[in-house]
Structure formats: C-alpha cells, structure tokens
Motif scaffolding. Structure first.
Motif, PDB file in Angstrom:
ATOM      1  N   GLN A  79       2.087 -13.612 -14.788  1.00 28.41           N
ATOM      2  CA  GLN A  79       0.894 -14.345 -15.225  1.00 28.41           C
ATOM      3  C   GLN A  79      -0.318 -13.445 -15.390  1.00 28.41           C
ATOM      4  O   GLN A  79      -1.392 -13.891 -15.805  1.00 28.41           O
ATOM      5  N   ASN A  80      -0.159 -12.161 -15.042  1.00 33.22           N
ATOM      6  CA  ASN A  80      -1.225 -11.177 -15.207  1.00 33.22           C
ATOM      7  C   ASN A  80      -2.503 -11.575 -14.465  1.00 33.22           C
ATOM      8  O   ASN A  80      -3.616 -11.354 -14.947  1.00 33.22           O
ATOM      9  N   ILE A  81      -2.342 -12.161 -13.285  1.00 34.38           N
ATOM     10  CA  ILE A  81      -3.477 -12.549 -12.450  1.00 34.38           C
ATOM     11  C   ILE A  81      -3.846 -11.380 -11.536  1.00 34.38           C
ATOM     12  O   ILE A  81      -2.972 -10.855 -10.838  1.00 34.38           O
ATOM     13  N   PRO A  82      -5.094 -10.957 -11.516  1.00 38.31           N
ATOM     14  CA  PRO A  82      -5.486  -9.874 -10.595  1.00 38.31           C
ATOM     15  C   PRO A  82      -5.216 -10.290  -9.153  1.00 38.31           C
ATOM     16  O   PRO A  82      -5.462 -11.441  -8.771  1.00 38.31           O
ATOM     17  N   GLY A  83      -4.715  -9.351  -8.362  1.00 37.83           N
ATOM     18  CA  GLY A  83      -4.317  -9.674  -7.000  1.00 37.83           C
ATOM     19  C   GLY A  83      -5.420 -10.289  -6.165  1.00 37.83           C
ATOM     20  O   GLY A  83      -5.179 -11.223  -5.375  1.00 37.83           O
ATOM     21  N   TRP A  84      -6.657  -9.823  -6.344  1.00 39.41           N
ATOM     22  CA  TRP A  84      -7.749 -10.324  -5.517  1.00 39.41           C
ATOM     23  C   TRP A  84      -8.071 -11.782  -5.784  1.00 39.41           C
ATOM     24  O   TRP A  84      -8.708 -12.464  -4.964  1.00 39.41           O
ATOM     25  N   LYS A  85      -7.608 -12.314  -6.930  1.00 37.41           N
ATOM     26  CA  LYS A  85      -7.861 -13.713  -7.259  1.00 37.41           C
ATOM     27  C   LYS A  85      -6.847 -14.664  -6.638  1.00 37.41           C
ATOM     28  O   LYS A  85      -7.059 -15.881  -6.636  1.00 37.41           O
ATOM     29  N   ILE A  86      -5.779 -14.129  -6.109  1.00 39.06           N
ATOM     30  CA  ILE A  86      -4.681 -14.986  -5.649  1.00 39.06           C
ATOM     31  C   ILE A  86      -5.041 -15.733  -4.377  1.00 39.06           C
ATOM     32  O   ILE A  86      -4.695 -16.907  -4.210  1.00 39.06           O
ATOM     33  N   SER A  87      -5.721 -15.085  -3.454  1.00 38.18           N
ATOM     34  CA  SER A  87      -6.078 -15.752  -2.198  1.00 38.18           C
ATOM     35  C   SER A  87      -7.334 -15.139  -1.590  1.00 38.18           C
ATOM     36  O   SER A  87      -7.489 -13.909  -1.558  1.00 38.18           O
ATOM     37  N   ASN A  88      -8.217 -16.005  -1.077  1.00 40.72           N
ATOM     38  CA  ASN A  88      -9.407 -15.539  -0.366  1.00 40.72           C
ATOM     39  C   ASN A  88      -9.055 -14.906   0.975  1.00 40.72           C
ATOM     40  O   ASN A  88      -9.864 -14.168   1.553  1.00 40.72           O
ATOM     41  N   LEU A  89      -7.849 -15.178   1.459  1.00 41.43           N
ATOM     42  CA  LEU A  89      -7.416 -14.608   2.742  1.00 41.43           C
ATOM     43  C   LEU A  89      -7.329 -13.083   2.681  1.00 41.43           C
ATOM     44  O   LEU A  89      -7.459 -12.416   3.704  1.00 41.43           O
ATOM     45  N   PHE A  90      -7.104 -12.558   1.489  1.00 38.01           N
ATOM     46  CA  PHE A  90      -6.938 -11.108   1.346  1.00 38.01           C
ATOM     47  C   PHE A  90      -8.185 -10.344   1.789  1.00 38.01           C
ATOM     48  O   PHE A  90      -8.111  -9.191   2.186  1.00 38.01           O
ATOM     49  N   ARG A  91      -9.353 -11.013   1.695  1.00 36.56           N
ATOM     50  CA  ARG A  91     -10.610 -10.352   2.062  1.00 36.56           C
ATOM     51  C   ARG A  91     -10.651 -10.012   3.549  1.00 36.56           C
ATOM     52  O   ARG A  91     -11.427  -9.140   3.963  1.00 36.56           O
ATOM     53  N   ARG A  92      -9.861 -10.704   4.345  1.00 37.34           N
ATOM     54  CA  ARG A  92      -9.879 -10.480   5.793  1.00 37.34           C
ATOM     55  C   ARG A  92      -9.089  -9.234   6.197  1.00 37.34           C
ATOM     56  O   ARG A  92      -9.219  -8.754   7.320  1.00 37.34           O
ATOM     57  N   ILE A  93      -8.260  -8.749   5.285  1.00 34.21           N
ATOM     58  CA  ILE A  93      -7.384  -7.620   5.615  1.00 34.21           C
ATOM     59  C   ILE A  93      -8.088  -6.311   5.301  1.00 34.21           C
ATOM     60  O   ILE A  93      -8.471  -6.053   4.158  1.00 34.21           O
TER      61      ILE A  93
END
Length: 583
Positions: A79-93
């Motif tokens: 779907q060519n979605i940038p990884g950072w758009k997939i989940s807000n949880l990623f910001r915690r890592i």
C-alpha cells in the motif's frame, strides 16, 4: 553498532542481528519477548541496515508494540504507506537508525552483484501463506545472515559517508545526537541552518541581475522574460558561440558532438557556483533564520579544505544540500523562487562569459557551472585570463582554470580530456571510474578509455583479460516485472549476472511483465548469454565467453565518439596516421 535485517512471512518473522562491539550474532525467530529483552540492552546503540529507515525499523517497532509485523509489512510494501503513519505507538520506541542505502541504489542485490558476491536468492517463497517448516526457517536465516553481512560490506565501502553524517549530527548542538543519523542530508541542512517552514506562492516572481551583460544572445533573456515559458517543461534550444545549447529551469548545457581535438584547452569552472550565487546575491532560502550562518559555514569549509581537515566533509554536505532542499516542498528550506533565481543567474552569467570569450577562442562545451574553450594559440592565454578576470570582478564569482591537451567528446555528458600534465578527466557512464558498488561491464569502460587515451586496440584489452568479474552485466528487474526467464526457465532470482556466450544453446535473458505476461528481452543484454550468480571474485573466464561481443560493444561506442575502430578499414599505418578520426 548493530547491523540487522528482518524477514517477514504471513505466519513467521525472524531477524538476524550482528553486534560489532562483541562480534556476536543473535537470531530471533517468532519470539517477541526475546526481542524485547535484546532491545532493552541495546536501545542506546546505533542500528544499521539497508533500507531500514523505510522498512526494517517499522517491523522492529511493530513487534515491540505487539502489532502484527506481517500487516505492517503489507502496508509498507503493497500500500506504500510510510511506516510512521501506521501506528502512533511507534513514537514511544527509542531507536537510533542509520541506513546505508542511498538514493539511486538499485537495491541490495544489485550492490551485491556489483561487489562480486553470491546473489542467489532463497528458495523459500516469501508469499507462503502457512507456517514455515524448520528447513525453510533455516534456509531463510542463512539468506538473511548473508544480507546482513553484505550490508556490513556496503557500509565499509561507504564509511566516509557515515563519518561525514556523524560529524554532521554534531553540528546543531556541538555534540553527537544519534537521532540525527536517520535524517537525510537535506533535512540536516535545514536543522543546521535553523530553517522554519513557510508557505511560498511566488515561485516564478523573477528578476535579472543588474550586472549582467548579454548583448548578442538576447534570445536567452527573452526566453526567461516570457511568462509563457515559466513552467518546468519549457526549454530553449539555440546556438551559442557555434555550439547547440539547451536552456531550461534546471541548468544549461551545450557541446559540439563527436568532437575530437588536440591543442591547448582551458576548462573554466565557476568555484562553488550555486553556493556562491546564494551568498553574493542574497539567494538563500528565506526560511533560514540567519543567512550569515551559511556564509560562515562556507568560509569555514574552504579553510578546512585547504588545511586537509576532515571536518570539511559535514560542512560540504550542508552547503551542497541547501539548493536542492529549496525545491523540496516537505523541507523547511523550501523556497522555489530562490532556487529558480540561483539557476537562472548561473545560466545567464555563463552565457555572459561565453559571449565575451567567443571572439578570441573556440567554445567546445558548456555545462551548468563551466565552459571548455580551445585557444587558437598559446599566446592568447593572457587575453583569455583578462576576460575571465573582468568577468570575475563584475559578477563577484571565481573561475578555476584546468589545462588540457586532448579532448574526445561524444556529447556534453560523455567525454575524455587529457591534461597537459598527463592526468585524465572523464565524464559519463561509458567512461566513469567504476567502484565495487558501481561495477557494471567494467571491461567496456576500461577498453574504451585505454583506446581513447593510449590508442590501445579494444581487442587487446579484452583478449588479455581472464577475470570473469570484469565482464559482468548486472541485470535486475523492477517491480513491474514478475520474473526473469532464461533458456525457457523461470529464474528464482530477480537480479542476475549475465555474460555473452559462444554456446548456441545459451539463449537470451527475458523479463515477464505483470500486466501482460509477455516476455521482453532484457535491454542491452547479449543475444546468447550464460548466468553466473555465485561468488565471482577470483573466477576465471570460461572458454565459452564471447569476447567478440564485448569488442563489438566497445567499437560501437568508439563510433559514437565520431571515430573509426582500429582494424575496420585501413591498410598498413593508415589508421595510425589518422589517429582513428572519421574521415
């Protein structure tokens, strides 16, 4: 420093990790708890991969956040979605990434092919919709380990890039911040220059420099003055100083095609043209907090370069990235009007210079930031020098002179120039100096260069070489194609090394398109070829290698330069006498 690579299937995932500090390896398969424990120990380390900024880091974060890595993988790839758009949880890592991939790479497999490594693909289908068997997992681990090791090899070849990025990451706050290592060069330029994003609506609100003196080639001025031409598709093709030139919104270039000459040539390059224009004419992005900082960086870089100080490298990145960033709508430096003015001023000042030089010398070529001229006699040097000095004083730009005695020029993008001191300058894919990460058909470049510079017949260079790697043609299909096909068989690999073959049973190399299933011959590949995807370093040429194929390829390129290959039409010393020039 951690090197890593993920492989993701519908029902399985695995990662191979190599720790350079301990020289140890960790292999984790479907065990999120083990991965979380490993990450706790290494969250302050630098994680290095190939394309990991785009893919692997988001798989890693998905598993740490208890999300399905397969769904993340599909979102990114299909779907060519940038990884950072997939989940807000990623910001915690917390994760510090460095990606060894650079723009223009054809993918890791292409680089492995250029380096002479084994490029055989895994036999495990990545579209398997069931749990993998243990044998399949073992095979995938082996494949993944190989890619990690190859990523480490690419890193070593690009170590200077990493060191420059490390130094660049220290600039904003005078200390290293690992988070900056995942930024692009243009993003880092914006950070260092403290640019603040602003909306721009004056992209073609242009003016001309007051100190410009163009009296003969006024059609160039009229082209840029005409509002109808103020879009990026418009170009002007015109003759300047007897040379066909093309003007547009990305630079100017012109050259005498198939030009061959001996004599006294001077190549005049404008020193750091675009940065100099930005400084001298106030053409920096208007988003920069303090334009003086750019000049300070520029001056410091010049000082460091003269001193041989390696700290010049990160400063060069800032200087050279700023112009391109002004055309990037997502970059805080975005200011397309200023970028257009930089390009416009550069083209006009170069035309100004050619107009002044034309009466006293022959213009051979011009490009974005320089002009090559041939003097009618060496006594004219002082006259040329005076013209250049007057132009420098008026424009506030500087010219660097290089002297050459021989020029072979196919066009503005492909040429060889032999300096008066014997050094050789080349440009173009046919003649550029190759390296382990850009090593396609090296024997062709070498044979063409030796012929043009030293008059060595191509057949001598090619027949004397028994190193198979020198004859490799790396062929990789894009995502538009389903498979490669050779001798009627579908290949497991999407990237192969092809070699011309004397064996009539060796067929051509074809690629099958997804949309039509039609087979298309791989462009510029031999009619008959054999494939060798194993480790090619040290491998010798087999007897079935069709050396004449490569000789013919070099001869075709010699003709494209306006010359006749040796041996085609001469008796005795006729070819030697004419130097191979087309009569």
């Amino acid at each position: 420093m951690i090197f890593y690579d993920y492989e993701v299937f519908k029902e399985d995932w695995l990662v191979v990790i190599k720790d350079t500090a301990t020289q140890s390896e960790a292999v984790i398969v479907n065990d999120s708890d083990k991965l979380k424990k490993f990450n706790e120990v290494h969250e302050d380390d630098l994680w290095v991969g190939y394309n990991n900024n785009h893919y692997d880091q988001w798989i890693h974060k998905s598993i740490l956040c208890d999300l399905d890595p397969y769904e993340t993988s599909k979102a990114i790839i299909e779907q060519n979605i940038p990884g950072w758009k997939i989940s807000n949880l990623f910001r915690r890592i917390k994760m510090f990434n460095y990606d060894v991939m650079i723009r223009g790479d054809g993918g890791l497999k292409s680089l492995e092919g250029f380096m002479g490594s084994n490029i055989k693909e895994s036999d495990v289908d990545f579209n398997i919709q069931r749990k993998l068997t243990q044998t399949e997992i073992d095979e995938t681990i082996k494949y993944c380990r190989h890619d990690v090791e190859e990523t480490m090899e690419v890193f070593l070849h690009r170590k200077s890039d990493f060191e420059a990025q490390m130094a660049l990451a220290k600039l904003p706050h005078d200390h290293l911040e690992l988070k900056y290592l995942s930024k692009t060069k243009a993003q880092m330029a914006a950070i260092v220059l403290e640019a603040k994003k602003q909306s721009r609506t004056d992209e073609f609100d242009l003016q001309f420099p007051d100190n410009l003196e163009i009296n003969k080639y006024t059609e160039v001025l009229e082209f840029y003055r005409n509002p109808d031409n103020r879009n990026y598709s418009q170009k002007l093709t015109t003759m300047v100083a007897g040379v066909p030139h093309v003007y547009g919104w990305g630079g100017v270039h012109g050259a005498k095609e198939k030009y061959i000459g001996d004599g006294y040539f001077i190549n005049m390059d404008v020193t750091s043209l675009y940065p100099s224009l930005m400084i001298q004419y106030g053409l920096l992005s208007r988003s920069i907090k303090d334009p003086k900082k750019f000049k300070e960086i520029y001056d410091t870089r010049v000082k460091y370069k003269h001193e041989g100080n390696p700290l010049q490298a990160p400063l060069k990145i800032v200087i050279n990235s700023t112009y391109g960033a002004m055309k990037d709508v997502s970059n805080p430096l975005y200011d397309p009007r200023q970028a257009n003015l930089v390009c416009l001023y550069g083209q006009l000042f170069l035309t100004d210079l050619m107009e002044k030089l034309e009466p006293v010398c022959e213009i051979i070529q011009s490009n974005t930031d320089g002009v090559l001229v041939k003097l009618r006699n060496e006594d004219d040097f002082d006259l040329i020098d005076d013209i250049a000095w007057d132009w420098e004083q008026r424009t506030h730009l500087s010219l660097e002179f290089s002297e050459f005695k021989r020029v072979y020029q196919k066009d503005v993008n492909n040429y060889v120039m032999v300096g008066t001191d014997g050094h050789v300058k080349t440009k173009g894919a046919w003649l550029k100096k190759l390296n382990p990460l850009d090593n396609d058909l090296p024997i062709i470049n070498e044979a063409l260069k030796r012929f043009l510079v030293d008059k060595v017949p191509p057949q001598q260079t090619i027949n004397d070489c028994d190193d198979l790697e020198q004859f490799q043609q790396v062929c990789k299909i894009s995502s538009k194609y389903k498979t490669l096909v050779h001798n009627g068989e579908v290949l497991n690999e999407r990237c192969v090394r092809a070699y011309a073959s004397l064996d009539a049973d060796d067929g051509g190399l074809f690629k099958q398109k997804y949309s039509t299933n039609r087979l298309e011959k791989f462009a510029n590949s031999p009619k008959n070829c054999f494939i060798y995807n194993g480790q090619v370093k040290g491998a010798k040429t087999p007897r079935k290698l069709d050396r004449q194929y490569y000789i013919d390829m070099v001869n075709d390129r010699i003709r494209a330069f306006g010359m006749i290959p040796p041996g085609e039409w001469y008796q005795g010393d006729l070819w030697e006498h004419t130097g191979g020039l087309m009569m």
